[in-house]
Structures are given as C-alpha cells and as structure tokens.
Design a protein around this motif. Structure first.
Motif, PDB file in Angstrom:
ATOM      1  N   GLY A   1      23.132  46.195  36.513  1.00 12.59           N
ATOM      2  CA  GLY A   1      23.807  46.053  35.132  1.00 12.59           C
ATOM      3  C   GLY A   1      24.108  47.506  35.007  1.00 12.59           C
ATOM      4  N   HIS A   2      24.435  47.649  33.624  1.00 12.39           N
ATOM      5  CA  HIS A   2      25.140  48.998  33.165  1.00 12.39           C
ATOM      6  C   HIS A   2      24.503  49.217  31.535  1.00 12.39           C
ATOM      7  CE1 HIS A   2      28.158  51.638  31.381  1.00 12.39           C
ATOM      8  NE2 HIS A   2      28.353  51.998  32.794  1.00 12.39           N
ATOM      9  N   PRO A   3      24.306  50.232  31.180  1.00 12.71           N
ATOM     10  CA  PRO A   3      23.746  50.778  29.966  1.00 12.71           C
ATOM     11  C   PRO A   3      24.477  50.309  28.968  1.00 12.71           C
ATOM     12  CG  PRO A   3      24.344  52.749  30.939  1.00 12.71           C
ATOM     13  CD  PRO A   3      24.243  51.707  31.872  1.00 12.71           C
ATOM     14  N   ASP A   4      25.762  50.209  28.921  1.00 10.45           N
ATOM     15  CA  ASP A   4      26.829  49.821  27.895  1.00 10.45           C
ATOM     16  C   ASP A   4      27.343  48.579  28.222  1.00 10.45           C
ATOM     17  OD1 ASP A   4      26.472  52.493  26.706  1.00 10.45           O
ATOM     18  OD2 ASP A   4      28.131  53.172  28.001  1.00 10.45           O
ATOM     19  N   GLY A   5      26.986  47.803  29.112  1.00 11.22           N
ATOM     20  CA  GLY A   5      27.511  46.374  29.257  1.00 11.22           C
ATOM     21  C   GLY A   5      28.710  46.439  29.951  1.00 11.22           C
ATOM     22  N   ALA A   6      29.407  47.522  30.263  1.00 14.63           N
ATOM     23  CA  ALA A   6      30.786  47.654  31.110  1.00 14.63           C
ATOM     24  C   ALA A   6      30.791  46.820  32.211  1.00 14.63           C
ATOM     25  CB  ALA A   6      30.916  48.922  31.181  1.00 14.63           C
ATOM     26  N   PRO A   7      31.733  46.183  32.792  1.00 12.51           N
ATOM     27  CA  PRO A   7      31.758  45.498  34.015  1.00 12.51           C
ATOM     28  C   PRO A   7      31.836  46.594  35.201  1.00 12.51           C
ATOM     29  CG  PRO A   7      34.001  45.462  32.880  1.00 12.51           C
ATOM     30  CD  PRO A   7      32.901  46.126  32.084  1.00 12.51           C
ATOM     31  N   PRO A   8      31.288  46.305  36.304  1.00  6.92           N
ATOM     32  CA  PRO A   8      31.451  47.156  37.628  1.00  6.92           C
ATOM     33  C   PRO A   8      33.097  47.293  37.883  1.00  6.92           C
ATOM     34  CG  PRO A   8      30.992  44.788  38.265  1.00  6.92           C
ATOM     35  CD  PRO A   8      31.010  44.970  36.644  1.00  6.92           C
ATOM     36  N   PRO A   9      33.034  48.726  38.327  1.00  3.03           N
ATOM     37  CA  PRO A   9      34.482  48.837  38.938  1.00  3.03           C
ATOM     38  C   PRO A   9      34.704  48.043  40.182  1.00  3.03           C
ATOM     39  CG  PRO A   9      33.418  50.643  39.202  1.00  3.03           C
ATOM     40  CD  PRO A   9      32.424  49.734  38.330  1.00  3.03           C
ATOM     41  N   ILE A  10      36.061  47.645  40.422  1.00  6.85           N
ATOM     42  CA  ILE A  10      36.371  47.214  41.784  1.00  6.85           C
ATOM     43  C   ILE A  10      36.882  48.510  42.607  1.00  6.85           C
ATOM     44  CG2 ILE A  10      37.924  45.748  43.173  1.00  6.85           C
ATOM     45  CD1 ILE A  10      36.256  44.260  41.322  1.00  6.85           C
ATOM     46  N   ALA A  11      36.350  48.499  43.750  1.00  3.97           N
ATOM     47  CA  ALA A  11      36.477  49.861  44.705  1.00  3.97           C
ATOM     48  C   ALA A  11      37.356  49.237  45.925  1.00  3.97           C
ATOM     49  CB  ALA A  11      35.429  50.656  45.225  1.00  3.97           C
ATOM     50  N   VAL A  12      38.613  49.550  46.161  1.00  2.00           N
ATOM     51  CA  VAL A  12      39.284  48.904  47.259  1.00  2.00           C
ATOM     52  C   VAL A  12      39.490  50.000  48.340  1.00  2.00           C
ATOM     53  CG1 VAL A  12      41.236  48.030  47.852  1.00  2.00           C
ATOM     54  CG2 VAL A  12      40.567  47.628  45.619  1.00  2.00           C
ATOM     55  N   VAL A  13      39.049  49.614  49.498  1.00  2.00           N
ATOM     56  CA  VAL A  13      39.128  50.496  50.758  1.00  2.00           C
ATOM     57  C   VAL A  13      40.563  50.317  51.290  1.00  2.00           C
ATOM     58  CG1 VAL A  13      38.006  51.316  52.860  1.00  2.00           C
ATOM     59  CG2 VAL A  13      36.594  50.270  51.043  1.00  2.00           C
ATOM     60  N   THR A  14      41.204  51.499  51.350  1.00  2.00           N
ATOM     61  CA  THR A  14      42.306  51.571  52.034  1.00  2.00           C
ATOM     62  C   THR A  14      42.803  52.829  52.441  1.00  2.00           C
ATOM     63  OG1 THR A  14      44.893  51.154  51.610  1.00  2.00           O
ATOM     64  CG2 THR A  14      43.556  51.622  49.872  1.00  2.00           C
TER      65      THR A  14
END
Length: 259
Positions: free
Chosen positions: A111-124
């Motif tokens: 999870g996250h302390p502020d409730g923020a969603p996880p970022p999407i990391a795109v490998v390119t």
C-alpha cells in the motif's frame, strides 16, 4: 529470514468464498521487512496454456481473477509492464481504494501512506510511447517511463512534457538489474509486474522473480495464443506452491514462490 517467514502460509486448496477481504489480503501480503525489491508477477492463462484470448488477457478474466488482480494492485508500490503490453491492453493509471492502501501500509504489507495508487512503470528501450495515450491522460499519478540513454531525446522530452517521469536505466537496453536499481532508488520495493511475456521472460532468466500469482481460467481456447513467458534461452527456475484458491466457477488461483 524474510523468505522463510513468507512461506509460512497454507499450501492446501481453499475455497475462495470461505475467505473475507482481510483473509485474502493476508494471503497475498508482501513481506513486512524489505531492503531490496521483491518482484511479484501476476498472469492469467487458460487450461491449455494460452495467455490471451482474442489477443487480450481480458478475454480470460473471471470475477475471481478480477478480485485478486485489484488486490495485488492495492498491495503494490509500483506496477511494471512492457511497452507492448501497455499499448495492446490500452493501459491507463491504476485505480485503487485509498483506504485499503493506507490500511495495508499501516500493517506493513504494501500500500501507500497517503492512499495514493501505485504508478505504472513502462519499460521501453526506445521510449516509443504515445504522449496522448491513456497511460498519461487517464491517471492519478505520473507514470514512470523506464528507458535508455540512447532513446531519441525528442521522444523522452515529449513524454516528460506530457507529465511522465522519464528515467534512464541503461545505455542501449533496460536490463532487469537496471530496472530494479532505479525502482529501489525511489523506494519502490514491492514490485508487481503484469507482463508481457518478453519482460517476464527476461526477469525470470535473470532470476529476480520472487513469486508468480497465476490464475487458471476454466477455459480451453486453442489457437496460437502466446504463453505467459518468452525468452531467448530455456531456463529452469524451481518454484514452491504457496497456496491454491478455488472459486465456484472453476477458476483456480495459485501463488508460487521461488525457493
């Protein structure tokens, strides 16, 4: 010690309907204490091994798979995908429950302390992402574009201008070690990868995948659909079954941990 603690969970088949939300979260909890990235992969396949139906993973989805898919996102600190998967599946930003994200963080399982969603990391390696894609226009947090120093500078600038965090993680290629290094530098240790098969194959070949969450949908699809992993060389990574969950519609949810 972390790995031995992580394996102290039921290895017997359990009916999904017997579990409440907190029970299910505990079964998929990340280790509480980490000092390096823990890489979890999540995939769905048919009984006959197809990773897609109609060229999309959505074609294999079931309600049980969707439940676990969302839970794994809510536990993760970052979601890693290959550029081909991001384009084919029309990725946007993750949508998660802020209260559950905060609760998971307080319990030390993700999870996250502020409730923020996880970022999407795109490998390119080539930074070949459309700045107008949903990845950048339909998200609550900036995506991470994990690319190379040799990727065209104008592409990287356009992505940065569109709101992405552009990260150079290698010279001409993004290696698994380079990918995990830049994530660790940002404190993103609970890593969820959702594919595609080439990225998963590279991570497996580099022996950096700690666990695989695999849904087997109650379908036979035939055709020439791809597998969940593809790599240049054959390898053997021994895994241990951590748990098996069964849904009433025949969906089987398994979690496998690296020995």
């Amino acid at each position: 010690m972390v790995r031995s603690d992580f394996m102290q969970r039921s290895q017997n088949a359990i009916q999904l309907t017997a579990l409440g939300p907190d029970d299910l979260a505990q079964m998929y909890a990340f280790p509480a204490a980490l000092d390096a990235p823990w890489v979890r992969a999540n995939f769905v396949s048919s009984i006959d091994g197809a990773a897609t139906s109609g060229n999309l993973t959505e074609g294999l989805g079931t309600p049980a798979d969707r439940t676990v898919f969302m839970l794994l996102r809510e536990l993760a600190e970052v979601i890693v995908v290959g550029a081909g998967t991001a384009r084919a599946e029309n990725y946007g930003g993750a949508r998660t429950d802020p209260a559950r994200r905060r609760a998971f963080h307080e319990r030390g399982i993700g999870g996250h302390p502020d409730g923020a969603p996880p970022p999407i990391a795109v490998v390119t390696a080539s930074a070949a992402i459309d700045p107008g894609a949903r990845l950048l226009t339909d998200t609550q947090v900036p995506p991470l574009i994990i690319t190379t120093t040799t990727a065209p500078a104008d592409r990287k600038q356009r992505l940065a201008d569109a709101g992405a965090e552009v990260i150079e993680a290698g010279g001409i290629a993004v290696t698994p070690s380079g990918l995990l290094r830049v994530l660790a530098e940002r404190g993103l240790l609970r890593v969820l990868t959702e594919g595609g098969p080439h990225l998963f194959g590279e991570l497996l070949e580099a022996d950096v995948v700690d666990e695989l969450c695999l849904t087997t949908a109650p379908l036979l699809v035939g055709g020439a659909a791809r597998r969940i992993s593809l790599s240049a060389h054959e390898f053997r990574v021994r895994m241990t079954r951590a748990h098996v969950l069964l849904d009433d519609d025949g969906t089987m949810l398994t979690r496998w941990a690296r020995r």
